[in-house]
Every structure is written in structure tokens, then in C-alpha cells.
Design a protein around this motif. Structure first.
Motif, short mmCIF file in Angstrom:
data_model
loop_
_atom_site.label_atom_id
_atom_site.label_comp_id
_atom_site.label_asym_id
_atom_site.label_seq_id
_atom_site.Cartn_x
_atom_site.Cartn_y
_atom_site.Cartn_z
N VAL A 139 0.87 -1.18 0.00
CA VAL A 139 0.00 0.00 0.00
C VAL A 139 0.89 1.22 0.00
CG1 VAL A 139 -1.72 1.32 1.29
CG2 VAL A 139 -1.85 -1.17 1.23
N GLY A 140 0.63 2.15 -0.89
CA GLY A 140 1.48 3.33 -0.95
C GLY A 140 1.02 4.31 -1.99
N GLU A 141 1.85 5.27 -2.28
CA GLU A 141 1.54 6.30 -3.26
C GLU A 141 1.49 5.69 -4.65
OE1 GLU A 141 0.51 9.74 -5.08
OE2 GLU A 141 0.56 9.30 -2.94
N ILE A 142 0.36 5.80 -5.31
CA ILE A 142 0.19 5.26 -6.65
C ILE A 142 0.86 6.17 -7.66
CG2 ILE A 142 -1.54 4.87 -8.46
CD1 ILE A 142 -3.33 3.64 -6.40
N ASN A 143 1.58 5.55 -8.59
CA ASN A 143 2.21 6.31 -9.66
C ASN A 143 1.13 6.82 -10.60
OD1 ASN A 143 3.47 6.99 -12.18
ND2 ASN A 143 5.27 5.82 -11.55
N ARG A 144 1.04 8.11 -10.77
CA ARG A 144 -0.02 8.70 -11.57
C ARG A 144 0.35 8.83 -13.05
NH1 ARG A 144 -4.21 11.23 -8.72
NH2 ARG A 144 -4.04 10.89 -6.48
N GLN A 145 1.48 8.30 -13.43
CA GLN A 145 1.90 8.38 -14.83
C GLN A 145 1.88 7.03 -15.54
OE1 GLN A 145 2.55 11.30 -16.47
NE2 GLN A 145 1.80 12.20 -14.57
N ASP A 146 2.08 5.94 -14.78
CA ASP A 146 2.20 4.62 -15.40
C ASP A 146 1.19 3.66 -14.79
OD1 ASP A 146 4.50 5.16 -17.10
OD2 ASP A 146 5.62 5.28 -15.23
N ALA A 147 0.51 2.91 -15.63
CA ALA A 147 -0.38 1.84 -15.17
C ALA A 147 -0.71 0.92 -16.33
CB ALA A 147 -1.67 2.41 -14.58
N THR A 148 -0.58 -0.39 -16.10
CA THR A 148 -1.02 -1.37 -17.07
C THR A 148 -2.55 -1.41 -17.07
OG1 THR A 148 0.97 -2.67 -16.66
CG2 THR A 148 -0.86 -3.79 -17.77
N LYS A 149 -3.11 -1.37 -15.87
CA LYS A 149 -4.56 -1.28 -15.72
C LYS A 149 -4.89 -0.71 -14.35
CE LYS A 149 -5.94 -5.72 -13.68
NZ LYS A 149 -6.81 -6.90 -13.81
N ILE A 150 -6.13 -0.25 -14.21
CA ILE A 150 -6.65 0.25 -12.94
C ILE A 150 -7.86 -0.62 -12.59
CG2 ILE A 150 -7.85 2.16 -11.80
CD1 ILE A 150 -4.92 2.77 -12.13
N LEU A 151 -7.94 -1.02 -11.33
CA LEU A 151 -9.05 -1.85 -10.86
C LEU A 151 -9.75 -1.19 -9.68
CD1 LEU A 151 -10.58 -4.61 -10.63
CD2 LEU A 151 -8.70 -5.40 -9.19
N TYR A 152 -11.06 -0.98 -9.82
CA TYR A 152 -11.90 -0.54 -8.70
C TYR A 152 -12.47 -1.79 -8.03
CZ TYR A 152 -12.24 4.23 -10.77
OH TYR A 152 -12.00 5.48 -11.29
N ILE A 153 -12.53 -1.78 -6.71
CA ILE A 153 -13.10 -2.90 -5.96
C ILE A 153 -14.15 -2.37 -4.98
CG2 ILE A 153 -12.67 -4.97 -4.58
CD1 ILE A 153 -9.76 -4.83 -5.37
N GLY A 154 -15.31 -3.02 -4.96
CA GLY A 154 -16.35 -2.62 -4.03
C GLY A 154 -17.52 -3.58 -4.11
N ALA A 155 -18.57 -3.28 -3.38
CA ALA A 155 -19.76 -4.12 -3.41
C ALA A 155 -20.32 -4.20 -4.83
CB ALA A 155 -20.82 -3.56 -2.46
N GLU A 156 -20.88 -5.34 -5.17
CA GLU A 156 -21.37 -5.55 -6.54
C GLU A 156 -22.33 -4.45 -6.97
OE1 GLU A 156 -23.65 -8.93 -9.26
OE2 GLU A 156 -23.24 -9.32 -7.14
N ALA A 157 -23.27 -4.08 -6.11
CA ALA A 157 -24.25 -3.05 -6.46
C ALA A 157 -23.56 -1.71 -6.71
CB ALA A 157 -25.29 -2.91 -5.37
N GLU A 158 -22.55 -1.40 -5.92
CA GLU A 158 -21.81 -0.16 -6.10
C GLU A 158 -21.05 -0.16 -7.43
OE1 GLU A 158 -18.23 2.45 -3.93
OE2 GLU A 158 -18.65 0.39 -3.29
N MET A 159 -20.44 -1.30 -7.76
CA MET A 159 -19.71 -1.40 -9.02
C MET A 159 -20.66 -1.34 -10.21
SD MET A 159 -16.50 -1.45 -8.26
CE MET A 159 -16.98 -0.34 -6.89
#
Length: 271
Positions: A139-159
């Protein structure tokens, strides 16, 4: 003209090759080893990062290429990079800011590594699912320039709500949006899918489309199932995936993946 021989098999992990407990069964391990010893190129194809795919390959003794991050990062059998696609910096920035505004948990993928935006119940869920004792997720500061993909995680209804919202806000040229689990909402580079990844891998290996086989269960497997020369869907697969498959095998509690491998081995020249 006979049925084309299969030279490459791509297998999804969660919901497919892995049991509901996200483990490899003894029968699946035996089937994977038989496939490899028969000369078949075995590819594990997952939305996971390489670091959380590799332990299963090692456990089964599979030495083959990998399609990771739902097609955005490809490795050869020696673990060397074949191809990598990443999200554009302005898309990463937008996705991270949107998640922060909505207090959504984010996993940030860059090649083999994963960083979480924060500690949360959703981070705990993810660690549990990918066996964090094998591959800790920092867990830490996310690099805001590089990413292969971004994943959101949460309750199914919220997603469900977020997916509907962002699909109306994000241009298709920005990102491909896909669900890989009920609680996961993924953002891949535009045009990327497991199907695209399998196609690029086959091209790299000099294997024709009709010489490929693929097995999956969820939305993120759909393009791979559609592209493969011989496609299977798990008994526990979504109906939209089953509709595109050539065969439907047993579910992942009943070794459906081993069943599919057995079918493919009937079409391997050395068998």
C-alpha cells in the motif's frame, strides 16, 4: 479436410482452472502436466498480475507463456516481456481522481507489481483471493503516470452503478471497461482484451488462430472465447460466455478445466 490440430491452449484462472477456494485441484495439475508433456503450449491467461499467476504455474510445473492483466502484459515461457500496453497518463489521472472523489478502493497494476490506494475491507478481500502469503500487495503512493490497468473494488451493487456512470463518461479511445468479478470494475488500455492478448501471443509464437484453444467463465474471458479456434466455457460460466463456446464443460468444483484439457489433447498431433 480434417479438424485442425491444437498447439496452444489458454486457460483462465479464477472461476475456471482454480476451484471455488481458488486452489489447483490434483486432477487439474495432472491434466496440465499431461498437456505440457504432450507438446501443447500451455498459457495461463488472467486478469491477475504476473506475480499472482506465477505461483500456480510453479505448483503445476507449467513452463509456458502468460497473458496477464487481461491481455495488457504478455510474457514468454522464459518470463521475458513480449508486449506491454499501458493506460495513457491523463486517463490514469482521471480514474484515480474519480475514485478518490467516490472513496473507491483502487488497485494499480504496472507489469508484475500491484499497489493499493489504501487499506480497506476490499484490499483484504483482494489479498485473500490472490493468496497474499505468496505475493504481498503493498500500500502506498500510486504512480499517476504509469499503469497497465486500474481496478476498482467494491460491493457488486456499487460497481454496477459506477460502471453505468463511467461508461457514459469515458470515451472508448481512453479505456476498455470490463468486469472480471462481481466486485471488480477494470479499466484496460483501449482495445485490450484477453482475446487481443491471445491473438498477439499466437502471432508471436507462429501459431494460427485455428490451432488455439481457450477456456473461461466470466465477462473478461468473452473475447478470448470468441477468438480461439476451439473454445470452452465452464459450467459455472456466465450465459453470454456459454453462448460463444464450442463446448461447455463441468463447473470449477468438478474439474471442468481438466475435462476441457482432455478434449483438447484429443486434437494434439502427438497424442
Amino acid at each position: 479436410m480434417g479438424v485442425p490440430a491444437i498447439r496452444l491452449i489458454a486457460l483462465d484462472l479464477d472461476g475456471t482452472l482454480l476451484t471455488p477456494e481458488r486452489k489447483l485441484s490434483r486432477r487439474s495439475i495432472e491434466a496440465l502436466r499431461m498437456a505440457q508433456s504432450s507438446g501443447l503450449t500451455v498459457c495461463l491467461a488472467s486478469g491477475r498480475a504476473v506475480s499472482t499467476i506465477r505461483p500456480f504455474a510453479n505448483e503445476a510445473g507449467v513452463v509456458g507463456p502468460m497473458v496477464s492483466a487481461n491481455g495488457a502484459y504478455l510474457l514468454n515461457a522464459e518470463g521475458k516481456e513480449i508486449l506491454h500496453r499501458g493506460l495513457a497518463p491523463h486517463v490514469i489521472q482521471w480514474l484515480l481522481e474519480f475514485a478518490q472523489e467516490r472513496s473507491v478502493h483502487v488497485n494499480h497494476y504496472l507489469r508484475e507489481g500491484i499497489t493499493m490506494s489504501q487499506e480497506s475491507q476490499w484490499g483484504d478481500l483482494y489479498r485473500q483471493r490472490v493468496a497474499s502469503d505468496q505475493a504481498p500487495v503493498p500500500v502506498g503512493e500510486i504512480n499517476r503516470q504509469d499503469a497497465t490497468k486500474i481496478l476498482y473494488i467494491g460491493a457488486e451493487a456499487e460497481m454496477d452503478v459506477l460502471e453505468s456512470e463511467v461508461r457514459g463518461m469515458i470515451h472508448p479511445d481512453w479505456a476498455t471497461i470490463v468486469r472480471s468479478e462481481a466486485e471488480y470494475l477494470e479499466f484496460l488500455p483501449s482495445g485490450i482484451s484477453k482475446g487481443w492478448g491471445l491473438m498477439k501471443l499466437a502471432e508471436h509464437l507462429g501459431i494460427a488462430q485455428e490451432e488455439t484453444a481457450a477456456l473461461g467463465d466470466y465477462s473478461n474471458d468473452l473475447e478470448m472465447i470468441q477468438w480461439a479456434g476451439f473454445a470452452g466455457a465452464m459450467g459455472n460460466a456466465l450465459e453470454e460466455v456459454k453462448a460463444e463456446a464450442d463446448v461447455i464443460v463441468s463447473d470449477n468444483r468438478s474439474d471442468g478445466a481438466a475435462e476441457f484439457i482432455d478434449l483438447v489433447l484429443q486434437r494434439v498431433p502427438s497424442c
